[in-house]
Design an enzyme around this catalytic site. Structure first.
Site, mmCIF file in Angstrom:
data_model
loop_
_atom_site.group_PDB
_atom_site.id
_atom_site.type_symbol
_atom_site.label_atom_id
_atom_site.label_comp_id
_atom_site.label_asym_id
_atom_site.label_seq_id
_atom_site.Cartn_x
_atom_site.Cartn_y
_atom_site.Cartn_z
ATOM 1 C CG ASP A 10 -0.242 0.025 2.557
ATOM 2 O OD1 ASP A 10 -0.893 0.451 3.542
ATOM 3 O OD2 ASP A 10 0.934 -0.377 2.622
ATOM 4 C CG ASP A 15 3.959 0.036 1.585
ATOM 5 O OD1 ASP A 15 3.734 0.997 2.338
ATOM 6 O OD2 ASP A 15 3.444 -1.084 1.719
ATOM 7 C CG ASN A 39 0.269 3.442 4.147
ATOM 8 O OD1 ASN A 39 0.056 3.460 5.357
ATOM 9 N ND2 ASN A 39 1.296 2.785 3.619
ATOM 10 C CB THR A 124 4.465 -4.229 3.172
ATOM 11 O OG1 THR A 124 4.196 -3.748 1.844
ATOM 12 C CG2 THR A 124 5.634 -5.181 3.147
ATOM 13 C CG PHE A 165 -2.326 1.507 9.265
ATOM 14 C CD1 PHE A 165 -2.074 1.037 7.987
ATOM 15 C CD2 PHE A 165 -3.310 2.462 9.445
ATOM 16 C CE1 PHE A 165 -2.791 1.522 6.899
ATOM 17 C CE2 PHE A 165 -4.037 2.955 8.365
ATOM 18 C CZ PHE A 165 -3.770 2.482 7.087
ATOM 19 C CG ASN A 166 0.030 -2.897 7.365
ATOM 20 O OD1 ASN A 166 -0.444 -1.922 6.781
ATOM 21 N ND2 ASN A 166 1.310 -3.222 7.297
ATOM 22 C CG HIS A 239 6.875 0.530 9.637
ATOM 23 N ND1 HIS A 239 6.839 0.451 11.019
ATOM 24 C CD2 HIS A 239 6.396 1.762 9.327
ATOM 25 C CE1 HIS A 239 6.365 1.579 11.520
ATOM 26 N NE2 HIS A 239 6.084 2.395 10.532
ATOM 27 C CG ASP A 240 5.962 -1.663 4.643
ATOM 28 O OD1 ASP A 240 5.295 -0.856 3.982
ATOM 29 O OD2 ASP A 240 5.554 -2.183 5.703
HETATM 30 O O1 RIB Z 1 2.030 0.293 10.767
HETATM 31 C C1 RIB Z 1 2.970 0.441 9.739
HETATM 32 C C2 RIB Z 1 2.485 -0.219 8.488
HETATM 33 O O2 RIB Z 1 1.264 0.377 8.053
HETATM 34 C C3 RIB Z 1 3.449 -0.028 7.304
HETATM 35 O O3 RIB Z 1 3.325 -1.099 6.418
HETATM 36 C C4 RIB Z 1 2.935 1.232 6.666
HETATM 37 O O4 RIB Z 1 3.320 1.329 5.289
HETATM 38 C C5 RIB Z 1 1.449 1.029 6.792
HETATM 39 O O5 RIB Z 1 1.024 0.193 5.736
HETATM 40 CA CA CA Z 2 2.736 -0.601 4.083
#
Ligand code: RIB
Ligand code: CA
Length: 314
Positions: A10, A15, A39, A124, A165-166, A239-240
């Site tokens: 996303d 990403d 996102n 991701t 979030f994801n 993160h990703d």
């Molecule tokens: O919480 C972080 C994740 O949520 C990452 O993958 C960021 O890109 C969002 O997708």
């Molecule tokens: Ca992501």
């Protein structure tokens, strides 16, 4: 032998770097990119995937758009972190990389069934596409080598106090993935908050001096400014790309096997990943969970990918 990979993402600043890393490193055979609402809307995350591939000269990797909403519940975006475009910061030219005419599930299905060996899925974003794929085409499970995902956390969340979030975007999809019986590696916030794109990191990327390095510096700059304003962090957690970095160098992450449950019903905890690190529930582990990160090695991989792709364009 390169690892065959499909990214489901996303974009989203982090990403975007995962796409760069997967495309640049010889240990990865990037077969396809699928996009999902997360996102930003799926229209925007798909445009951003095409923008990143265009800016980096990544050609011949099919990009297909996926689900525009979770299996259940409302669509949520993260404009406060990624901006209205989902990839604010750089000014991207119109993408020249085309959109595949298939939708994400068809591209995933076709790629999994035609590739000569089982493929690693690297989600991701919210797990909506992956869950929908397993529901629609259960026969593809034997063509999936493993799932290495960014999501969840062994401790607190970032979207609610409990949920990352994801996972929070689509808890039912995440539950289906963690109970699928497929080999899952979970890389959560407890790991990703060890790789912060501080000003020194950004300066190291920008010093590469190519047009791509400038775009990457602008992406990191925007992303880190938002994390500083929203979370008071000295830089954005990237993160990703920990997912692909783990595939490139399995020693980069320290992982433990643990049972991961996704909370679906808690009034305050829906979307939380409940990680049984000390095996107090007696439930068999269903995932490898990342706990430690070789931070220096990670940033070496990131800067190496930007250098490699940027040099190919010069
Ligand atoms: O919480 C972080 C994740 O949520 C990452 O993958 C960021 O890109 C969002 O997708
Ligand atoms: Ca992501």
């Amino acid at each position: 032998m390169a690892t065959p990979v499909i990214l489901d993402c996303d974009p989203g600043h982090d990403d975007a770097f995962n796409i760069l890393l997967a495309a640049a490193h010889p240990a990865i055979d990037l077969l396809a990119i699928t996009t999902v609402a997360g996102n930003q809307t799926v229209a925007k995350t798909t445009l951003n995937a095409r923008r990143v591939c265009t800016a980096a000269g990544i050609e011949g990797v099919p990009i297909a758009a996926g689900r525009d909403r979770p299996l259940h519940g409302p669509v949520r975006v993260a404009a406060s972190i990624h901006g209205e475009s989902g990839l604010d910061g750089p000014g991207f030219a119109d993408p020249t990389v085309p959109l595949d005419p298939r939708d994400a599930l068809t591209l995933l299905h076709d790629t999994l069934l035609t590739h000569p060996e089982p493929v690693t899925l690297v989600p991701t974003g919210p797990l909506t596409n992956i869950a929908a794929l397993l529901l629609a085409y259960p026969e593809v499970k034997e063509r999936i080598a493993r799932i290495v995902l960014m999501g969840g956390s062994t401790d607190r969340g970032n979207t609610t106090p409990a949920a990352e979030f994801n996972i929070h975007c689509d808890p039912e999809a995440a539950d289906l993935v963690f109970t699928s019986g497929l080999p899952v590696t979970m890389i959560g916030l407890n790991a990703s908050h060890q790789v912060l794109a501080t000003p020194d990191v950004i300066a190291r990327v920008e010093a590469l001096g190519t047009p791509l390095a400038r775009v990457c510096g602008e992406m990191l700059g925007f992303f880190s400014d938002r994390y500083r304003e929203v979370f008071g962090l000295p830089g954005a957690p990237l993160h990703d790309p920990l997912t692909v970095a783990h595939l490139i160098d399995p020693e980069l992450l320290g992982c433990v096997r643990a049972h991961v449950a996704v909370e679906l019903h808690g009034r305050h905890t829906r979307g939380a990943t409940v990680v049984d690190l000390h095996r107090v529930t007696g439930q068999e582990p269903n995932a490898e969970v990342a706990t430690e990160v070789d931070v220096d090695r990670f940033w070496d991989l990131i800067t190496g990918a930007v250098r490699s792709l940027g040099d190919r364009q010069s």
